[in-house]
Design a protein around this motif. Sequence first.
Motif, short mmCIF file in Angstrom:
data_model
loop_
_atom_site.label_atom_id
_atom_site.label_comp_id
_atom_site.label_asym_id
_atom_site.label_seq_id
_atom_site.Cartn_x
_atom_site.Cartn_y
_atom_site.Cartn_z
N VAL A 50 0.83 -1.21 0.00
CA VAL A 50 0.00 0.00 0.00
C VAL A 50 0.87 1.26 0.00
O VAL A 50 0.35 2.37 0.09
CB VAL A 50 -0.98 0.01 1.19
CG1 VAL A 50 -1.87 -1.21 1.16
CG2 VAL A 50 -0.23 0.11 2.53
N PHE A 51 2.17 1.09 -0.10
CA PHE A 51 3.12 2.21 -0.14
C PHE A 51 4.01 2.04 -1.38
O PHE A 51 4.19 0.92 -1.87
CB PHE A 51 3.97 2.26 1.13
CG PHE A 51 4.64 0.95 1.47
CD1 PHE A 51 5.91 0.65 1.00
CD2 PHE A 51 4.00 0.01 2.27
CE1 PHE A 51 6.53 -0.56 1.29
CE2 PHE A 51 4.60 -1.21 2.58
CZ PHE A 51 5.87 -1.49 2.08
N LYS A 100 2.11 -7.60 6.07
CA LYS A 100 3.41 -6.97 5.81
C LYS A 100 3.39 -5.98 4.66
O LYS A 100 4.34 -5.21 4.48
CB LYS A 100 4.46 -8.05 5.55
CG LYS A 100 4.20 -8.86 4.30
CD LYS A 100 5.16 -10.05 4.21
CE LYS A 100 4.89 -10.86 2.95
NZ LYS A 100 3.48 -11.34 2.83
N GLU A 101 2.33 -6.00 3.88
CA GLU A 101 2.19 -5.05 2.79
C GLU A 101 1.69 -3.69 3.28
O GLU A 101 1.56 -2.75 2.49
CB GLU A 101 1.23 -5.60 1.73
CG GLU A 101 1.79 -6.75 0.93
CD GLU A 101 1.85 -8.07 1.68
OE1 GLU A 101 2.63 -8.96 1.27
OE2 GLU A 101 1.11 -8.23 2.68
N GLN A 102 1.40 -3.59 4.57
CA GLN A 102 0.89 -2.35 5.15
C GLN A 102 1.99 -1.71 6.01
O GLN A 102 3.09 -1.48 5.54
CB GLN A 102 -0.39 -2.66 5.93
CG GLN A 102 -1.51 -3.16 5.00
CD GLN A 102 -2.73 -3.69 5.74
OE1 GLN A 102 -2.64 -4.41 6.73
NE2 GLN A 102 -3.92 -3.33 5.24
N SER A 103 1.69 -1.39 7.25
CA SER A 103 2.59 -0.58 8.08
C SER A 103 3.97 -1.20 8.29
O SER A 103 4.98 -0.51 8.21
CB SER A 103 1.95 -0.33 9.44
OG SER A 103 0.76 0.40 9.31
N GLY A 105 5.69 -3.22 6.49
CA GLY A 105 6.52 -3.09 5.30
C GLY A 105 7.03 -1.67 5.09
O GLY A 105 8.17 -1.47 4.70
N LEU A 106 6.17 -0.70 5.35
CA LEU A 106 6.58 0.70 5.24
C LEU A 106 7.72 0.99 6.21
O LEU A 106 8.73 1.62 5.85
CB LEU A 106 5.40 1.62 5.52
CG LEU A 106 5.73 3.12 5.60
CD1 LEU A 106 6.24 3.64 4.26
CD2 LEU A 106 4.50 3.91 6.06
N GLN A 109 10.94 -0.89 4.95
CA GLN A 109 11.58 -0.25 3.79
C GLN A 109 12.24 1.07 4.18
O GLN A 109 13.37 1.37 3.74
CB GLN A 109 10.54 0.00 2.69
CG GLN A 109 11.14 0.68 1.47
CD GLN A 109 10.14 0.84 0.35
OE1 GLN A 109 10.11 0.04 -0.58
NE2 GLN A 109 9.30 1.88 0.42
N THR A 110 11.57 1.84 5.03
CA THR A 110 12.13 3.14 5.42
C THR A 110 13.39 2.97 6.25
O THR A 110 14.35 3.74 6.10
CB THR A 110 11.07 3.94 6.20
OG1 THR A 110 9.87 4.02 5.42
CG2 THR A 110 11.57 5.35 6.49
N MET A 111 13.41 1.97 7.13
CA MET A 111 14.62 1.73 7.91
C MET A 111 15.74 1.18 7.03
O MET A 111 16.92 1.45 7.28
CB MET A 111 14.32 0.78 9.06
CG MET A 111 13.34 1.34 10.10
SD MET A 111 13.91 2.90 10.85
CE MET A 111 15.30 2.31 11.81
#
Length: 359
Positions: A50-51, A100-103, A105-106, A109-111
Amino acid sequence: MNRKTDNTEGFDAGRRSLMKATGVAVAALGVIPVAAATPAFAQTSSWDKVFPKSDRVDHQKVSFKNRYGVTLSGDLYLPKERGSGRLAAVVVGGPFGAVKEQSSGLYAQTMAERGFATLAFDGSFTGESGGEPRNIASPDVNTEDFSAAVDFIGLQSFVNRERIGMIGICGWGGMALNAVAVDKRVKAVVASTMYDMTRVMSKGYNDSVTLEQRTKALDQMSRQRWTDAEKGAPAYQPPYNELKGGEAQFLVDYHDYYMTPRGYHARAVNSGNAWSQTTPLSFMNMPILTYIAEISPRPILFVHGEKAHSLYFAETAFAAAAEPKELMIIPGASHTDLYDRIDKIPFDRMADFFGQHLA
């Protein structure tokens, strides 16, 4: 450190809806419509998050088994610019009922953009992970899922297994703290917008469930086991995060994340699917934060929104934890703001925290 203690946000008026979110009132009040479980999905190699995908990170689908033999599905994120040395790693789970496709995962990926090897994963019986029946949860199994993620990432040749941290979001914030209390391999932990799921399921929001209500809920769920056993399959709770009007604001916030393009994902329990009716049983008499003080001397960073209905969970856990610890209150933020609002999630602080304590 800024703190806020007034977080009532209209609980009494929305009590039925609030309790429904834990699964307790559904049983206690005898309101048990049947919803469908999210079906098991084969792992997809396509980008269905979702991101947006970062061009600074390499992504790979992975799978691994937990100690109970359940195959878990994960997303591994690595910084493209990672040099030749072994990386510090962070495993990420949550929220409760998300995938894992939501928060998670975000966050992962950001870390990874900030230099860490990261792993976001689906808990047992949910998302792309294995386990039957679908959409059930357990504080023991989900705690084990976190440690299984540590098993996996610590075996990777590009990871320094002595430099592993953990992030738990929402209900998995409590699971992360429970995991780190027993898993001494984890050197630092972040609990973001955390819930204590054993507390909310057994006592309701703001500990408002009476002994009579608890007894009635347990009686009904206990008898539901006979029905499930006779049919050979569990019955499910009502669909999550559908609105009928008059709900408390935080339930509207959940709907705004899970049921709109902002965060909807077909595999998420919270995106119009449901937990089994008996899922709360394993949470009702197993307080997961009993040994939170034993995380010390490893550090904990609690991150929570100033306006979150759930702030009291973080405040209670913070008070029970031993030093070193920090409670970071995000001004003006609600519970779900810390799911995906990049301008409010303090990723730089998290990166500094892990950079310091995974050195």
